[in-house]
Scaffold this active site. Structure first.
Site, PDB file in Angstrom:
ATOM      1  N   ARG A   1     -58.565 -42.432 -43.008  1.00  0.00           N
ATOM      2  CA  ARG A   1     -58.714 -42.011 -44.414  1.00  0.00           C
ATOM      3  C   ARG A   1     -59.655 -40.815 -44.494  1.00  0.00           C
ATOM      4  O   ARG A   1     -59.449 -39.894 -45.282  1.00  0.00           O
ATOM      5  CB  ARG A   1     -59.241 -43.175 -45.281  1.00  0.00           C
ATOM      6  CG  ARG A   1     -59.698 -42.731 -46.663  1.00  0.00           C
ATOM      7  CD  ARG A   1     -59.789 -43.849 -47.697  1.00  0.00           C
ATOM      8  NE  ARG A   1     -60.316 -45.081 -47.182  1.00  0.00           N
ATOM      9  CZ  ARG A   1     -61.618 -45.321 -46.923  1.00  0.00           C
ATOM     10  NH1 ARG A   1     -62.525 -44.407 -47.148  1.00  0.00           N
ATOM     11  NH2 ARG A   1     -62.001 -46.484 -46.424  1.00  0.00           N
TER      12      ARG A   1
ATOM     13  N   ASP B   1     -52.903 -24.423 -60.978  1.00  0.00           N
ATOM     14  CA  ASP B   1     -51.830 -25.171 -60.325  1.00  0.00           C
ATOM     15  C   ASP B   1     -50.793 -24.140 -59.904  1.00  0.00           C
ATOM     16  O   ASP B   1     -50.085 -23.559 -60.735  1.00  0.00           O
ATOM     17  CB  ASP B   1     -51.246 -26.212 -61.299  1.00  0.00           C
ATOM     18  CG  ASP B   1     -50.165 -27.071 -60.654  1.00  0.00           C
ATOM     19  OD1 ASP B   1     -49.499 -26.577 -59.728  1.00  0.00           O
ATOM     20  OD2 ASP B   1     -49.970 -28.204 -61.109  1.00  0.00           O
TER      21      ASP B   1
ATOM     22  N   LYS C   1     -43.013 -29.835 -53.603  1.00  0.00           N
ATOM     23  CA  LYS C   1     -42.085 -28.830 -54.110  1.00  0.00           C
ATOM     24  C   LYS C   1     -41.809 -27.765 -53.045  1.00  0.00           C
ATOM     25  O   LYS C   1     -41.333 -28.083 -51.988  1.00  0.00           O
ATOM     26  CB  LYS C   1     -42.651 -28.262 -55.408  1.00  0.00           C
ATOM     27  CG  LYS C   1     -43.088 -29.357 -56.406  1.00  0.00           C
ATOM     28  CD  LYS C   1     -41.900 -30.187 -56.836  1.00  0.00           C
ATOM     29  CE  LYS C   1     -42.165 -31.348 -57.768  1.00  0.00           C
ATOM     30  NZ  LYS C   1     -43.403 -31.968 -57.923  1.00  0.00           N
TER      31      LYS C   1
HETATM   32  O1  P1T Z   1     -45.002 -35.131 -58.230  1.00  0.00           O
HETATM   33  P1  P1T Z   1     -46.338 -34.753 -57.660  1.00  0.00           P
HETATM   34  O2  P1T Z   1     -46.311 -34.354 -56.227  1.00  0.00           O
HETATM   35  O3  P1T Z   1     -47.400 -35.772 -57.949  1.00  0.00           O
HETATM   36  O4  P1T Z   1     -46.778 -33.387 -58.415  1.00  0.00           O
HETATM   37  C1  P1T Z   1     -47.121 -33.333 -59.756  1.00  0.00           C
HETATM   38  C2  P1T Z   1     -46.957 -31.935 -60.272  1.00  0.00           C
HETATM   39  C3  P1T Z   1     -48.055 -31.109 -60.372  1.00  0.00           C
HETATM   40  N1  P1T Z   1     -47.954 -29.832 -60.820  1.00  0.00           N
HETATM   41  C4  P1T Z   1     -46.774 -29.318 -61.179  1.00  0.00           C
HETATM   42  C5  P1T Z   1     -46.700 -27.907 -61.681  1.00  0.00           C
HETATM   43  C6  P1T Z   1     -45.620 -30.087 -61.099  1.00  0.00           C
HETATM   44  O5  P1T Z   1     -44.455 -29.533 -61.463  1.00  0.00           O
HETATM   45  C7  P1T Z   1     -45.704 -31.437 -60.636  1.00  0.00           C
HETATM   46  C8  P1T Z   1     -44.509 -32.318 -60.551  1.00  0.00           C
HETATM   47  N2  P1T Z   1     -43.403 -31.837 -61.243  1.00  0.00           N
HETATM   48  C9  P1T Z   1     -42.186 -32.429 -61.302  1.00  0.00           C
HETATM   49  C10 P1T Z   1     -41.876 -33.580 -60.698  1.00  0.00           C
HETATM   50  C11 P1T Z   1     -41.180 -31.689 -62.108  1.00  0.00           C
HETATM   51  O6  P1T Z   1     -39.971 -31.949 -61.981  1.00  0.00           O
HETATM   52  O7  P1T Z   1     -41.589 -30.793 -62.865  1.00  0.00           O
END
Ligand code: P1T
Length: 387
Positions: A52, A176, A201
């Site tokens: 961790r 972000d 992503k």
């Molecule tokens: O899904 P996760 O890995 O927890 O990420 C969250 C997140 C954070 N910031 C942005 C700009 C995002 O688009 C997302 C997650 N977004 C999607 C699942 C979506 O389809 O927009």
């Protein structure tokens, strides 16, 4: 001291943080499936005591992402939301955050439904409007949270201008960078203190992993985030880190194709007689195009648009594609289509969504790396068949 030219983006993407495995010479960073490490004597170890706290596959990815964002320190998390939450956990009860009003629905949800319960306050404002940002700052404001391009309206926020505005007030800026990726935009070089990613992503790039990351150049911020990473424990497993590390090697190539395809799709939709509005920062009609040209290498792979018709037609159209898949998420090699009001942004109350310009009929595309002609033909047939 030699005056060596810094390595280019793609060279860093392929190599940064990744030495051949010292035990075997393996060129790929091994997936260290271990929770603990044997110590020759109590408290003596080779930099790893418990997985961790640190593990080698995660460390390689953290170094790789720091190098790509031009930061000194990277930290990886179990998801984008875990990365976002850990940044907010550096704050204390009574602190105030100014957040863009067009952000991922999950970000809005964790801020309003979780962190408000712990005494933090949040103002959601149009961060494209510097006057609105300035007016929202209070003596308790500690953080401004930006997405750019925004999810899902693809608005462009002037990162350098927001940083210049709030820095004099001792407020930190987190960006972000999930939609842009470090290949297209590097917020730390524009004055941001923190960069946050959903590595689920574009960084992973193949829709096969969920992960998150935070990068900073600020040693004190890094220390408090690293403490939280271990203390709270929202860490990714080694296989997930391996997958993202493999993904970043091809990030530049994939982003170039995503951008080329998105440009063609956006231009086609903008000319389509059944389409009312297209949001894509590369279109000449886009309000943020000049800022995007300054702070981004290209305009990205995300598009949103509205049809000239009722919401039901939008829903029918989104369900009628054959190459685009109807699904949440973005940034994978395959094209996705989504309906933000009922899918990714359903957790934002309707009146808040409408205030920010997110209509019930908005459709969002994550344009993949397939052949652009096939993507355009698929959208055309779906628009025609949804009449
Ligand atoms: O899904 P996760 O890995 O927890 O990420 C969250 C997140 C954070 N910031 C942005 C700009 C995002 O688009 C997302 C997650 N977004 C999607 C699942 C979506 O389809 O927009």
């Amino acid at each position: 001291m030699t005056d060596e030219k810094p390595l280019g983006f793609s060279t860093r993407a392929v190599h940064a943080g990744q030495e051949p495995d010292p035990a075997t010479g393996a060129i790929m960073t091994p997936v260290y499936l271990t929770s603990t490490y044997v110590q020759p004597a109590p408290g003596k170890h080779k930099g790893f005591d418990y997985a961790r706290t640190a593990h080698p596959t995660r460390l390689a990815l953290e170094r790789n992402l720091a190098a790509l964002e031009g930061g000194k320190f990277g930290l990886c998390f179990a998801s984008g939301m875990a990365a976002t939450s850990t940044v907010v956990q550096t704050l204390s009860s009574g602190d105030h955050v100014v957040c863009g009003n067009d952000v991922y629905g999950g970000t809005y949800r964790v801020f309003t439904k979780v962190f408000r319960r712990f005494g933090l306050s949040f103002s959601f404002v149009n961060v494209c409007d510097l006057k609105a940002v300035e007016a929202a700052i209070t003596p308790s404001t500690k953080l401004v949270w930006i997405e750019t391009p925004t999810n899902p309206l693809l608005q462009i926020v002037d990162i350098a201008a927001v940083c210049a505005l709030v820095k004099t007030k001792g407020v930190k800026v987190a960006v972000d960078n999930t939609f842009a990726t470090p290949y297209l935009q590097q917020p730390l070089s524009l004055g941001a203190d923190l960069v946050v990613h959903s590595t689920t992503k574009y960084l992973g790039g193949h829709s096969d992993v969920v992960g998150g990351a935070v990068v900073t150049g600020d040693a004190a911020l890094h220390e408090s985030l690293k403490f939280l990473q271990n203390a709270v424990g929202a860490v990714p497993g080694p296989l997930d880190c391996f997958l993202v590390l493999r993904g970043t090697k091809t990030l530049a190539l994939r982003m170039e194709r995503h951008c080329d395809n998105a440009r063609r799709v956006a231009e086609h939709l903008a000319r389509h007689p059944e389409v009312a509005k297209v949001h894509y920062p590369g279109l000449p009609s886009h309000r943020g195009r000049d800022i995007a040209r300054r702070q981004m290498r290209d305009f990205g792979g995300m598009i949103s648009f509205e049809l000239k018709a009722d919401v039901y037609r939008a829903l029918r159209m989104a369900s009628s594609c054959k190459v685009f898949s109807l699904a949440e998420s973005l940034g994978g090699v395959e094209s996705l289509i989504g309906h933000p009001a009922s899918m990714t942004h359903g957790s934002i109350p309707r009146e808040e969504r409408l205030k920010a310009g997110l209509t019930d009929g908005l459709i969002r595309l994550s344009v993949g790396i397939e052949d652009a002609d096939d993507l355009i033909a698929d959208l055309d047939q779906a628009i025609a068949s949804s009449k």
